[in-house]
Design a protein around this motif. Structure first.
Motif, PDB file in Angstrom:
ATOM      1  N   GLU A  72     -37.292 -11.593  -8.515  1.00  9.27           N
ATOM      2  CA  GLU A  72     -36.936 -11.348  -7.120  1.00  9.27           C
ATOM      3  C   GLU A  72     -35.882 -12.385  -6.757  1.00  9.27           C
ATOM      4  O   GLU A  72     -36.159 -13.591  -6.749  1.00  9.27           O
ATOM      5  N   LEU A  73     -34.661 -11.937  -6.500  1.00 10.79           N
ATOM      6  CA  LEU A  73     -33.539 -12.842  -6.289  1.00 10.79           C
ATOM      7  C   LEU A  73     -33.239 -13.027  -4.804  1.00 10.79           C
ATOM      8  O   LEU A  73     -33.414 -12.112  -4.001  1.00 10.79           O
ATOM      9  N   GLU A  78     -22.279 -11.469  -4.956  1.00  9.42           N
ATOM     10  CA  GLU A  78     -21.887 -10.644  -6.102  1.00  9.42           C
ATOM     11  C   GLU A  78     -21.553 -11.504  -7.320  1.00  9.42           C
ATOM     12  O   GLU A  78     -21.958 -11.205  -8.444  1.00  9.42           O
ATOM     13  N   GLU A  81     -24.764 -12.854  -9.032  1.00  9.36           N
ATOM     14  CA  GLU A  81     -25.443 -11.866  -9.864  1.00  9.36           C
ATOM     15  C   GLU A  81     -24.685 -11.659 -11.170  1.00  9.36           C
ATOM     16  O   GLU A  81     -25.293 -11.578 -12.236  1.00  9.36           O
ATOM     17  N   GLU A  82     -23.375 -11.594 -11.091  1.00 12.36           N
ATOM     18  CA  GLU A  82     -22.564 -11.424 -12.293  1.00 12.36           C
ATOM     19  C   GLU A  82     -22.759 -12.588 -13.256  1.00 12.36           C
ATOM     20  O   GLU A  82     -22.791 -12.408 -14.476  1.00 12.36           O
ATOM     21  N   ILE A  85     -26.180 -12.128 -14.979  1.00  9.04           N
ATOM     22  CA  ILE A  85     -26.122 -11.028 -15.942  1.00  9.04           C
ATOM     23  C   ILE A  85     -25.316 -11.430 -17.172  1.00  9.04           C
ATOM     24  O   ILE A  85     -25.688 -11.126 -18.310  1.00  9.04           O
ATOM     25  N   PRO A  99     -30.300  -4.237 -13.012  1.00 12.05           N
ATOM     26  CA  PRO A  99     -30.609  -4.540 -11.616  1.00 12.05           C
ATOM     27  C   PRO A  99     -31.410  -3.397 -11.001  1.00 12.05           C
ATOM     28  O   PRO A  99     -31.320  -2.244 -11.456  1.00 12.05           O
ATOM     29  N   TRP A 104     -38.375  -6.054  -6.946  1.00 10.80           N
ATOM     30  CA  TRP A 104     -37.695  -6.761  -8.037  1.00 10.80           C
ATOM     31  C   TRP A 104     -36.208  -6.437  -8.029  1.00 10.80           C
ATOM     32  O   TRP A 104     -35.810  -5.280  -7.930  1.00 10.80           O
ATOM     33  N   SER A 105     -35.397  -7.486  -8.157  1.00 11.61           N
ATOM     34  CA  SER A 105     -33.941  -7.335  -8.088  1.00 11.61           C
ATOM     35  C   SER A 105     -33.296  -7.175  -9.455  1.00 11.61           C
ATOM     36  O   SER A 105     -32.227  -6.579  -9.576  1.00 11.61           O
ATOM     37  N   LEU A 106     -33.920  -7.764 -10.472  1.00 15.14           N
ATOM     38  CA  LEU A 106     -33.343  -7.735 -11.814  1.00 15.14           C
ATOM     39  C   LEU A 106     -34.468  -7.749 -12.838  1.00 15.14           C
ATOM     40  O   LEU A 106     -35.443  -8.490 -12.697  1.00 15.14           O
TER      41      LEU A 106
END
Length: 325
Positions: A72-73, A78, A81-82, A85, A99, A104-106
Protein backbone atom coordinates in the motif's frame (compact mmCIF):
# COMPACT_ATOMS: atom_id res chain seq x y z
CA UNK A 1 -10.34 -4.08 -29.32
CA UNK A 2 -8.84 -6.87 -31.42
CA UNK A 3 -11.26 -9.00 -33.42
CA UNK A 4 -10.49 -12.72 -33.73
CA UNK A 5 -11.79 -15.15 -36.33
CA UNK A 6 -12.34 -18.86 -35.72
CA UNK A 7 -8.78 -19.72 -36.82
CA UNK A 8 -7.27 -17.14 -34.45
CA UNK A 9 -9.20 -18.63 -31.53
CA UNK A 10 -8.12 -22.17 -32.39
CA UNK A 11 -4.49 -21.08 -32.63
CA UNK A 12 -4.73 -19.42 -29.21
CA UNK A 13 -6.32 -22.55 -27.72
CA UNK A 14 -3.49 -24.71 -29.02
CA UNK A 15 -0.75 -22.34 -27.86
CA UNK A 16 -2.32 -21.98 -24.41
CA UNK A 17 -2.06 -25.76 -24.11
CA UNK A 18 1.36 -26.09 -25.73
CA UNK A 19 3.29 -22.96 -26.69
CA UNK A 20 5.98 -25.10 -28.36
CA UNK A 21 3.63 -26.71 -30.86
CA UNK A 22 5.20 -26.51 -34.32
CA UNK A 23 3.50 -24.22 -36.83
CA UNK A 24 3.07 -27.05 -39.35
CA UNK A 25 1.35 -29.19 -36.68
CA UNK A 26 -0.97 -26.31 -35.77
CA UNK A 27 -1.76 -25.91 -39.47
CA UNK A 28 -2.72 -29.58 -39.81
CA UNK A 29 -4.90 -29.45 -36.69
CA UNK A 30 -6.91 -26.45 -37.88
CA UNK A 31 -6.59 -27.11 -41.64
CA UNK A 32 -4.74 -23.91 -42.47
CA UNK A 33 -1.50 -23.39 -44.40
CA UNK A 34 1.54 -22.94 -42.19
CA UNK A 35 2.26 -19.54 -43.80
CA UNK A 36 -1.17 -18.36 -42.70
CA UNK A 37 -0.68 -19.77 -39.20
CA UNK A 38 2.65 -17.97 -38.94
CA UNK A 39 1.08 -14.71 -40.13
CA UNK A 40 -1.77 -14.97 -37.62
CA UNK A 41 0.55 -15.67 -34.68
CA UNK A 42 2.75 -12.69 -35.55
CA UNK A 43 -0.33 -10.50 -36.03
CA UNK A 44 -1.54 -11.34 -32.53
CA UNK A 45 1.94 -10.73 -31.12
CA UNK A 46 2.22 -7.36 -32.88
CA UNK A 47 -1.20 -6.35 -31.55
CA UNK A 48 -0.05 -7.20 -28.02
CA UNK A 49 -2.60 -9.97 -27.48
CA UNK A 50 0.09 -12.66 -27.22
CA UNK A 51 2.60 -11.18 -24.79
CA UNK A 52 5.00 -14.01 -24.07
CA UNK A 53 5.66 -17.70 -24.62
CA UNK A 54 6.14 -19.27 -21.19
CA UNK A 55 7.42 -22.51 -19.72
CA UNK A 56 5.58 -23.77 -16.62
CA UNK A 57 8.06 -25.08 -14.07
CA UNK A 58 7.81 -27.01 -10.83
CA UNK A 59 9.45 -24.37 -8.62
CA UNK A 60 9.88 -26.62 -5.60
CA UNK A 61 11.67 -29.28 -7.63
CA UNK A 62 14.40 -26.80 -8.54
CA UNK A 63 14.69 -25.54 -4.96
CA UNK A 64 12.81 -22.25 -5.22
CA UNK A 65 10.58 -20.60 -2.65
CA UNK A 66 7.86 -18.33 -4.03
CA UNK A 67 6.58 -15.23 -2.23
CA UNK A 68 4.02 -12.61 -3.22
CA UNK A 69 4.37 -9.05 -1.89
CA UNK A 70 1.50 -6.55 -1.77
CA UNK A 71 2.23 -2.89 -1.05
CA UNK A 72 0.00 0.00 0.00
CA UNK A 73 1.83 3.08 -1.26
CA UNK A 74 1.53 6.69 -0.06
CA UNK A 75 3.12 10.08 -0.88
CA UNK A 76 3.45 8.77 -4.39
CA UNK A 77 4.19 10.78 -7.50
CA UNK A 78 4.52 9.33 -10.98
CA UNK A 79 8.32 9.47 -10.86
CA UNK A 80 8.36 7.77 -7.45
CA UNK A 81 6.31 4.84 -8.76
CA UNK A 82 8.52 4.57 -11.82
CA UNK A 83 11.58 4.47 -9.56
CA UNK A 84 10.13 1.61 -7.49
CA UNK A 85 9.10 -0.36 -10.58
CA UNK A 86 12.53 0.14 -12.18
CA UNK A 87 14.18 -1.20 -9.01
CA UNK A 88 11.95 -4.28 -9.10
CA UNK A 89 12.57 -4.88 -12.81
CA UNK A 90 16.32 -4.72 -12.30
CA UNK A 91 16.28 -7.01 -9.26
CA UNK A 92 17.73 -10.52 -9.59
CA UNK A 93 14.83 -12.16 -7.78
CA UNK A 94 11.63 -10.29 -8.69
CA UNK A 95 9.22 -11.82 -11.18
CA UNK A 96 5.65 -10.68 -11.94
CA UNK A 97 5.07 -6.94 -11.30
CA UNK A 98 1.80 -5.06 -11.54
CA UNK A 99 0.23 -1.84 -10.16
CA UNK A 100 -3.33 -2.21 -8.88
CA UNK A 101 -6.37 -0.26 -7.69
CA UNK A 102 -7.88 -0.86 -4.25
CA UNK A 103 -6.24 -1.53 -0.90
CA UNK A 104 -2.98 -2.60 -2.61
CA UNK A 105 -1.14 -0.26 -4.96
CA UNK A 106 1.59 -2.56 -6.24
CA UNK A 107 2.01 -6.34 -6.31
CA UNK A 108 5.09 -8.37 -7.20
CA UNK A 109 6.46 -11.90 -6.91
CA UNK A 110 9.81 -12.95 -5.43
CA UNK A 111 11.43 -16.30 -6.24
CA UNK A 112 14.40 -17.28 -4.12
CA UNK A 113 16.92 -20.14 -4.27
CA UNK A 114 17.62 -21.94 -1.00
CA UNK A 115 20.80 -19.97 -0.25
CA UNK A 116 19.18 -16.55 -0.53
CA UNK A 117 17.32 -15.19 2.50
CA UNK A 118 14.05 -13.32 2.12
CA UNK A 119 14.85 -11.01 5.04
CA UNK A 120 17.83 -9.45 3.30
CA UNK A 121 15.87 -8.86 0.08
CA UNK A 122 12.89 -7.28 1.87
CA UNK A 123 15.00 -5.15 4.22
CA UNK A 124 16.92 -3.69 1.31
CA UNK A 125 13.69 -2.85 -0.51
CA UNK A 126 11.95 -1.36 2.54
CA UNK A 127 15.01 0.73 3.45
CA UNK A 128 15.14 2.21 -0.05
CA UNK A 129 11.43 3.02 -0.33
CA UNK A 130 10.08 3.19 3.25
CA UNK A 131 8.73 6.75 2.87
CA UNK A 132 6.35 5.52 0.16
CA UNK A 133 5.13 2.38 1.95
CA UNK A 134 2.21 2.63 4.37
CA UNK A 135 1.49 -1.10 4.66
CA UNK A 136 2.66 -4.35 3.13
CA UNK A 137 1.98 -8.08 3.24
CA UNK A 138 4.30 -10.94 2.31
CA UNK A 139 2.64 -14.23 1.36
CA UNK A 140 4.30 -17.61 0.95
CA UNK A 141 2.94 -19.30 -2.15
CA UNK A 142 2.05 -22.95 -1.59
CA UNK A 143 0.36 -24.14 -4.79
CA UNK A 144 -1.60 -22.94 -7.79
CA UNK A 145 -2.49 -23.45 -11.42
CA UNK A 146 -3.26 -21.49 -14.58
CA UNK A 147 -6.01 -22.45 -17.02
CA UNK A 148 -6.78 -19.57 -19.33
CA UNK A 149 -7.13 -22.13 -22.14
CA UNK A 150 -10.70 -23.02 -21.13
CA UNK A 151 -11.95 -19.48 -21.62
CA UNK A 152 -11.56 -19.43 -25.40
CA UNK A 153 -13.21 -22.63 -26.52
CA UNK A 154 -13.66 -26.34 -26.40
CA UNK A 155 -10.12 -27.70 -26.19
CA UNK A 156 -9.47 -29.18 -22.76
CA UNK A 157 -5.98 -29.24 -21.36
CA UNK A 158 -4.51 -32.66 -20.80
CA UNK A 159 -4.62 -33.55 -17.15
CA UNK A 160 -1.29 -32.86 -15.53
CA UNK A 161 0.58 -35.71 -13.95
CA UNK A 162 1.07 -35.25 -10.21
CA UNK A 163 4.74 -34.99 -9.26
CA UNK A 164 6.42 -34.85 -5.87
CA UNK A 165 8.02 -31.59 -4.75
CA UNK A 166 11.30 -33.29 -3.84
CA UNK A 167 14.18 -31.19 -5.11
CA UNK A 168 16.24 -32.36 -8.09
CA UNK A 169 19.73 -30.91 -8.57
CA UNK A 170 20.25 -29.67 -12.11
CA UNK A 171 23.56 -29.72 -13.90
CA UNK A 172 24.73 -26.59 -15.75
CA UNK A 173 23.42 -27.69 -19.14
CA UNK A 174 19.93 -28.45 -17.79
CA UNK A 175 19.87 -25.11 -15.96
CA UNK A 176 20.97 -23.36 -19.17
CA UNK A 177 18.23 -25.10 -21.18
CA UNK A 178 15.60 -24.06 -18.65
CA UNK A 179 16.86 -20.47 -18.70
CA UNK A 180 16.52 -20.36 -22.51
CA UNK A 181 13.00 -21.79 -22.42
CA UNK A 182 12.18 -19.38 -19.59
CA UNK A 183 13.17 -16.46 -21.83
CA UNK A 184 11.12 -17.81 -24.76
CA UNK A 185 9.32 -21.14 -24.62
CA UNK A 186 9.31 -21.35 -28.44
CA UNK A 187 13.11 -21.25 -28.71
CA UNK A 188 14.04 -23.87 -31.29
CA UNK A 189 16.08 -26.97 -30.52
CA UNK A 190 18.71 -25.73 -32.99
CA UNK A 191 19.12 -22.45 -31.10
CA UNK A 192 19.14 -24.24 -27.73
CA UNK A 193 21.71 -26.78 -28.89
CA UNK A 194 24.04 -24.08 -30.25
CA UNK A 195 23.93 -22.07 -27.03
CA UNK A 196 24.23 -25.05 -24.68
CA UNK A 197 26.83 -27.00 -26.64
CA UNK A 198 24.76 -30.07 -27.54
CA UNK A 199 23.33 -31.62 -30.68
CA UNK A 200 19.64 -30.85 -31.33
CA UNK A 201 18.84 -34.47 -30.44
CA UNK A 202 20.84 -34.15 -27.24
CA UNK A 203 19.00 -30.95 -26.28
CA UNK A 204 15.66 -32.55 -27.16
CA UNK A 205 16.40 -35.60 -25.01
CA UNK A 206 17.30 -33.40 -22.05
CA UNK A 207 14.05 -31.46 -22.41
CA UNK A 208 12.09 -34.72 -22.53
CA UNK A 209 13.80 -35.87 -19.32
CA UNK A 210 13.05 -32.56 -17.61
CA UNK A 211 9.41 -33.09 -18.58
CA UNK A 212 9.42 -36.73 -17.44
CA UNK A 213 10.96 -35.76 -14.08
CA UNK A 214 8.23 -33.19 -13.52
CA UNK A 215 10.52 -30.16 -13.64
CA UNK A 216 8.96 -28.81 -16.83
CA UNK A 217 5.17 -29.01 -16.42
CA UNK A 218 4.20 -27.57 -19.79
CA UNK A 219 4.33 -24.57 -22.13
CA UNK A 220 1.79 -21.79 -22.54
CA UNK A 221 1.33 -18.16 -23.54
CA UNK A 222 0.46 -15.06 -21.57
CA UNK A 223 -2.41 -13.03 -23.00
CA UNK A 224 -3.44 -9.41 -22.57
CA UNK A 225 -7.15 -9.99 -22.02
CA UNK A 226 -7.86 -6.27 -22.37
CA UNK A 227 -7.14 -6.59 -26.09
CA UNK A 228 -10.27 -8.75 -26.25
CA UNK A 229 -12.39 -6.33 -24.23
CA UNK A 230 -12.03 -7.97 -20.81
CA UNK A 231 -10.88 -6.82 -17.40
CA UNK A 232 -8.93 -9.04 -15.05
CA UNK A 233 -10.00 -9.00 -11.39
CA UNK A 234 -8.02 -10.44 -8.51
CA UNK A 235 -10.26 -11.92 -5.80
CA UNK A 236 -8.93 -12.90 -2.37
CA UNK A 237 -10.79 -15.67 -0.53
CA UNK A 238 -10.67 -16.47 3.17
CA UNK A 239 -11.65 -19.93 4.43
CA UNK A 240 -14.30 -20.32 7.11
CA UNK A 241 -14.27 -24.11 7.03
CA UNK A 242 -10.95 -25.93 6.77
CA UNK A 243 -9.86 -29.37 5.62
CA UNK A 244 -8.84 -31.28 2.52
CA UNK A 245 -12.42 -31.70 1.35
CA UNK A 246 -12.91 -27.91 1.39
CA UNK A 247 -9.74 -27.37 -0.66
CA UNK A 248 -10.73 -30.06 -3.17
CA UNK A 249 -14.17 -28.56 -3.63
CA UNK A 250 -12.81 -25.05 -4.18
CA UNK A 251 -10.05 -26.14 -6.57
CA UNK A 252 -12.58 -28.16 -8.58
CA UNK A 253 -14.71 -25.02 -8.86
CA UNK A 254 -11.71 -22.90 -9.92
CA UNK A 255 -10.68 -25.46 -12.52
CA UNK A 256 -14.12 -25.78 -14.11
CA UNK A 257 -15.38 -22.20 -13.97
CA UNK A 258 -15.05 -20.64 -17.44
CA UNK A 259 -14.01 -17.19 -16.17
CA UNK A 260 -11.35 -18.21 -13.66
CA UNK A 261 -7.90 -18.21 -15.26
CA UNK A 262 -5.72 -19.07 -12.25
CA UNK A 263 -5.67 -19.72 -8.54
CA UNK A 264 -2.98 -19.50 -5.86
CA UNK A 265 -3.03 -20.87 -2.32
CA UNK A 266 -0.95 -19.37 0.49
CA UNK A 267 0.29 -20.29 3.94
CA UNK A 268 0.08 -17.93 6.91
CA UNK A 269 -1.81 -15.13 5.17
CA UNK A 270 -4.90 -13.18 6.23
CA UNK A 271 -6.59 -14.87 3.27
CA UNK A 272 -6.08 -18.33 1.80
CA UNK A 273 -6.63 -18.13 -1.97
CA UNK A 274 -6.20 -15.67 -4.81
CA UNK A 275 -8.12 -16.26 -8.02
CA UNK A 276 -7.96 -14.43 -11.33
CA UNK A 277 -11.35 -13.64 -12.86
CA UNK A 278 -11.95 -12.43 -16.41
CA UNK A 279 -15.01 -10.24 -16.98
CA UNK A 280 -16.20 -7.54 -19.36
CA UNK A 281 -17.46 -5.17 -16.67
CA UNK A 282 -18.39 -4.75 -13.02
CA UNK A 283 -21.79 -6.36 -13.66
CA UNK A 284 -20.06 -9.64 -14.55
CA UNK A 285 -17.88 -9.30 -11.46
CA UNK A 286 -20.98 -8.87 -9.32
CA UNK A 287 -22.62 -11.85 -11.01
CA UNK A 288 -19.61 -14.01 -10.12
CA UNK A 289 -19.57 -12.76 -6.52
CA UNK A 290 -23.24 -13.67 -6.11
CA UNK A 291 -22.61 -17.08 -7.68
CA UNK A 292 -19.68 -17.76 -5.36
CA UNK A 293 -21.57 -16.69 -2.25
CA UNK A 294 -24.52 -18.87 -3.18
CA UNK A 295 -22.32 -21.96 -3.45
CA UNK A 296 -19.65 -21.40 -0.80
CA UNK A 297 -21.00 -19.06 1.90
CA UNK A 298 -20.58 -21.85 4.47
CA UNK A 299 -16.90 -22.54 3.75
CA UNK A 300 -15.31 -19.35 2.37
CA UNK A 301 -15.89 -15.63 2.04
CA UNK A 302 -14.59 -12.93 -0.29
CA UNK A 303 -11.92 -11.04 1.62
CA UNK A 304 -10.98 -8.41 -0.98
CA UNK A 305 -11.19 -7.56 -4.68
CA UNK A 306 -8.24 -6.08 -6.57
CA UNK A 307 -8.20 -4.50 -10.02
CA UNK A 308 -4.74 -4.95 -11.59
CA UNK A 309 -4.12 -1.90 -13.75
CA UNK A 310 -1.22 -3.20 -15.80
CA UNK A 311 1.14 -6.15 -16.13
CA UNK A 312 4.58 -4.54 -16.08
CA UNK A 313 6.39 -7.86 -16.39
CA UNK A 314 4.88 -11.29 -16.95
CA UNK A 315 5.64 -14.35 -14.87
CA UNK A 316 9.10 -15.72 -15.61
CA UNK A 317 11.86 -16.99 -13.37
CA UNK A 318 14.19 -14.08 -12.52
CA UNK A 319 17.82 -14.13 -13.65
CA UNK A 320 19.20 -14.53 -10.14
CA UNK A 321 17.72 -18.03 -9.99
CA UNK A 322 20.01 -19.22 -12.79
CA UNK A 323 23.07 -17.35 -11.58
CA UNK A 324 23.08 -19.50 -8.41
CA UNK A 325 22.74 -22.86 -10.18
Amino acid sequence: MLTLDAYDKKILEILLNNAREHISVIGKKIRLRRENVNYKIHRMMKAGLIKEFNVALNEKKIGLTHYVVLLELVNLKEQSEEKIILYLKESKYMSWIGPAAGKWSLIFDILLPEKVELTAIINDFLTKFKKYIDDYVILKWEEGDHFGFKFLGSIERKKRTEFSSEKINLDKKDAHIISLLNADARTSLVDISEKVGLTPNGAGNRIKKLEKDGIILGYTISIDWRKLGYEWYGIQLKLIKFGEETNKRLIDFFTKHERITFYSRYIGAAWDYDIGLIGKNSAELRQFINEFRAQFSGIAKIYNVILPLEEITGYKLPNGVFATN
